[in-house]
Design an enzyme around this catalytic site. Structure first.
Site, short mmCIF file in Angstrom:
data_model
loop_
_atom_site.label_atom_id
_atom_site.label_comp_id
_atom_site.label_asym_id
_atom_site.label_seq_id
_atom_site.Cartn_x
_atom_site.Cartn_y
_atom_site.Cartn_z
N GLU A 1 -4.67 7.86 -3.22
CA GLU A 1 -5.11 6.58 -2.65
C GLU A 1 -5.53 5.54 -3.93
O GLU A 1 -5.42 4.11 -3.56
CB GLU A 1 -6.36 6.81 -1.83
CG GLU A 1 -6.89 5.42 -1.04
CD GLU A 1 -6.33 5.32 0.33
OE1 GLU A 1 -5.18 6.35 0.44
OE2 GLU A 1 -6.34 4.38 0.83
N HIS B 1 0.77 -1.19 0.01
CA HIS B 1 -0.03 -0.06 0.06
C HIS B 1 0.88 1.25 0.05
O HIS B 1 0.60 2.17 -0.94
CB HIS B 1 -0.79 -0.01 1.21
CG HIS B 1 -2.01 1.03 1.39
ND1 HIS B 1 -3.18 1.11 0.95
CD2 HIS B 1 -1.89 2.34 1.73
CE1 HIS B 1 -3.70 2.58 1.24
NE2 HIS B 1 -2.76 2.99 1.49
N GLU B 2 1.97 1.31 0.90
CA GLU B 2 2.72 2.48 1.04
C GLU B 2 3.59 2.65 -0.33
O GLU B 2 3.85 3.56 -0.70
CB GLU B 2 3.51 2.54 2.32
CG GLU B 2 2.58 2.47 3.65
CD GLU B 2 1.67 3.40 3.63
OE1 GLU B 2 1.48 4.72 3.05
OE2 GLU B 2 0.67 3.32 4.37
N HIS C 1 1.68 4.62 -2.79
CA HIS C 1 1.70 5.93 -2.69
C HIS C 1 3.20 6.69 -3.03
O HIS C 1 3.38 7.60 -3.50
CB HIS C 1 1.68 6.31 -0.95
CG HIS C 1 0.20 6.36 -0.37
ND1 HIS C 1 -0.71 7.16 -1.09
CD2 HIS C 1 -0.33 5.52 0.53
CE1 HIS C 1 -1.98 7.11 -0.59
NE2 HIS C 1 -1.75 5.86 0.52
#
Lengths: 489, 489
Positions: free
Chosen positions: B284, B254-255, B258
């Protein structure tokens, strides 16, 4: 709010921003990904511009006009702020910008020249740095000695003349002591490899033993160990070498000395001009007394020997006495940062005399290498073999840091004075040090020096703790006594 | 220099200072010694004041009056700067200061209230935060809907009405899908403990597999994983759980989503308003498509299964198909941040409707808990057992972050749209994912979305990549298709 309150509120924010700038430097040396370098340069520049704008903010001048000091603390705060404001105001913005640009470039040129062993490649830009710093120093000094204006940035109140006299008294006795030592058989060296994880574990134990507060700091690795930050966030770094664990341990103790000074300042001074160590010399007195007078003492090294035996087993040193000699081994070498207690100051004295002559114009930049090599041969008895072992070894001059070197030896001189007063105040100290307990020593330093931060001038700070005006005598007596004992002179 | 050049030079320094402020936040969550907290608060405050002063600097207004855009990039830069400047100028300084003070206090009150399971203790300060944010929103919005002014801070151009319509279409199909899934037998869970060093090693391998550039970033541990920074220094964090390695692996992916967005922006936009992800929702969309549509796909989990078997041996899952179901297991739960792909958006929709009603005045703060509990029971079919599982679970409202929650689901909606376009553009993608090779997917995202940064509006950014105006259809189709397959519906 009074003018004083308004000024201090502004200053407090400036101090906080200064802490951020410092932590950015810490990050760069410990955490920053390598590819971030160009962006970081812009971030540093932006922060420097913010801080510079605050230093010359005309409101500071207005507040200083009307602010009244109701007590000693306020008087000291105003003294620091006034000094910085007036110093900054005297330097034209164009000159300050030119200096920043030139030293940034000079630093890169120096690094390349050192790698290439090419002094000639560095001299033109060094010439420019010297000229700009002389111009700056003259603007600040007015009719006084320009070199004193530079010194004052690092050691407020010190003068080239007073340091010159002190260092002139140091040099012959240090040269003689060094020469006598090197005529004797050398102590043993350590043998074998030293596990790096175990080194770092013992390094942390040493930091704690010397009173480092990890609740308000942290320990990381860096290529060149340093201490960073003030107040509630004071971080140190160390390094390891597979065959030389002393490099790690004494780097750690040295940086703990710096950090303990910052951590020891009265919390009432947090984020004020008094909330930082008062000068480079006084700072170095703390790192040096931790590292040398305490950390390299017979008593403490006895305890360290046991710790190292526990961690590493046999490393070729039979007993505590032999270990004490090994820790304090004096040997030939070109590099200041690797020098022992005796020779270190000779490296500094050389740089002090040369940079003073550069600044006065008595020495031309083109003659610098020859002057360095002559002086080195005179004091150390052998010739410089290559520029990276001589005139190109230190980063300082490329960054325009003239006036900084002497604070290293001044710190040793101060440490000598403090050590005498400490021993007088704590008679049975060696019994504690032999148990690895430095608390009475570090407690005395905190109580008598560290807590005051920038309340007094540097000399007053030492004098308050020692009840005497500092001079070079105690350092010389200590070194001669210690090394005559070790070397049987 | 033209007005545009002067403005951009000023802005570049502001962007650099913003990066420093962000890195200070990173330091606080990863490196800062605990005892530094009070000093750090002052440092943050000083930095916030500097940034605020620059945002309302009247020179920016002057430059904006005369600056001319000679190309699309300049036009986009001016659009961003103008929007921020006008937005800041509309909020009185006293209100901004009151908001900062109140949310800082509210955050502490919320943390204590959550620990004590005491909603009543939080409501008075929340009431004040809501009132202040409504006042601020009204000042910014003028005659428009105040909630839209808050939304605009996170998702420029989005409106409560448009999101409301989109979310109203999502809700019934998600509720139905969830209900159908939970009527089926649940997939297996992992069994055993998972060595944390091995988790971090595989986590780093996953980060690299998804294209994270560690030469311009680093991976550390944090209590709540996050990504931080733009340009050449984009850092991520992750965490480990002894029994739940998915927490670590999917936090990392997820990170990385980003971070890859920030790292993927055209270097020409470095330290300009275009050099950051354009909105929370688009940001997101990247973290979610990395984590879910790619990272939780049948093809990629097949590869991950082999990696985990190599690292951890047998963990009670027989084959890739069973593992795919385990990774995508849907189960009851109160907490948004722990929710699966299906239920996550229901948590967000609940918050969106409640915060819109709070801001419009249709819902009183005193009725908030009852409204939360009713809505939760309606969508999830069981009752909230305690406030920390309900209205006190999220930090956002205590910090005044109204308008932020919907960007989470908007990001999922965008990810759904992007996924369709990606699959069209890269037909054989699953063959690569099954080998742990995401490069064609991440390459397509970089090429079609990430590189542009803030060049276009959020909706235009998605539309440029997908050649369609984004809507909720693709996300719903994807979720229904995927979970019907896994659960045999």
């Amino acid at each position: 709010m009074t003018a004083y309150d308004e000024l201090m509120q502004f200053q407090r924010e400036t101090e906080a921003l200064g802490q951020i700038a410092g932590r950015l430097g810490w990050d760069q040396e410990t955490m920053m990904p390598q590819g971030a370098t160009p962006q970081r340069a812009e971030e540093h520049g932006a922060m420097a511009n913010i801080l510079h704008a605050r230093r010359i903010d005309p409101r500071v001048g207005d507040w200083l006009q009307t602010a009244e000091a109701l007590d000693d603390v306020a008087a000291a705060n105003l003294r620091h702020i006034k000094r910085d404001f007036e110093r900054t105001a005297k330097v034209p913005a164009t000159l300050a910008a030119e200096l920043a640009k030139t030293t940034s470039l000079a630093h890169r040129v120096w690094a390349q020249a050192r790698a290439d062993e090419d002094v000639a490649a560095f001299l033109p830009i060094l010439q420019k740095v010297v000229a700009l710093r002389r111009e700056e120093a003259s603007a600040v000094a007015g009719n006084a000695d320009p070199y004193d204006a530079l010194l004052d940035d690092y050691e407020s109140g010190a003068t080239g003349a007073s340091l010159g006299a002190m260092f002139a008294a140091l040099r012959p006795r240090l040269v003689a002591l060094r020469s006598a030592i090197l005529d004797q058989p050398a102590p043993q060296t350590l043998s074998g490899d030293f596990d790096e994880v175990a080194q770092l574990a013992l390094s942390e134990k040493l930091a704690l033993a010397f009173g480092y507060d990890v609740g308000h700091g942290r320990i990381d690795k860096a290529v060149h160990p340093f201490s960073s930050g003030s107040g509630l966030d004071v971080r140190i770094t160390t390094r390891t070498s597979l065959t030389d664990p002393f490099n790690c341990f004494y780097s750690t103790i040295h940086e703990v000395g710096h950090a303990a000074y910052e951590q020891g300042i009265d919390a009432a001074h947090l984020l004020t001009p008094l909330g930082r160590g008062v000068s480079m010399g006084v700072h170095e007195s703390q790192s040096r007394i931790y590292e040398n007078q305490l950390g390299r003492s017979r008593a403490f090294t006895g305890w360290l020997y046991g710790q190292m035996r526990d961690q590493f087993g046999d490393f070729g040193i039979a007993d505590e006495d032999a270990f004490y000699a090994t820790v304090n081994r004096v040997s030939d070498g070109f590099i200041r940062t690797e020098a022992d207690e005796v020779q270190y100051n000779l490296h500094v004295l050389l740089r002090f005399d040369l940079e003073r002559a550069l600044m006065s114009g008595d020495l031309a930049v083109n003659d610098l290498e020859a002057a360095w090599n002559d002086r080195f041969a005179a004091d150390f008895g052998y010739a410089i073999d290559k520029p990276s072992n001589g005139v190109l070894q230190d980063v300082h001059w490329s960054e325009g840091l003239f006036g900084y070197f002497p604070t290293y030896t001044l710190g040793n001189v101060y440490a000598g004075c403090l050590h005498v007063a400490l021993r007088d105040a704590v008679p049975g100290l060696d019994d504690d040090l032999a148990q690895g307990d430095t608390s009475k020593a570090t407690g005395w330093l905190r109580e008598n020096l560290q807590q005051f931060g920038g309340l007094r001038t540097p000399v007053e700070t030492i004098a308050h703790a020692t009840v005497a005006v500092p001079d070079e005598g105690p350092l010389l007596d200590y070194l001669e006594d210690k090394f005559r004992g070790i070397y049987g002179l």
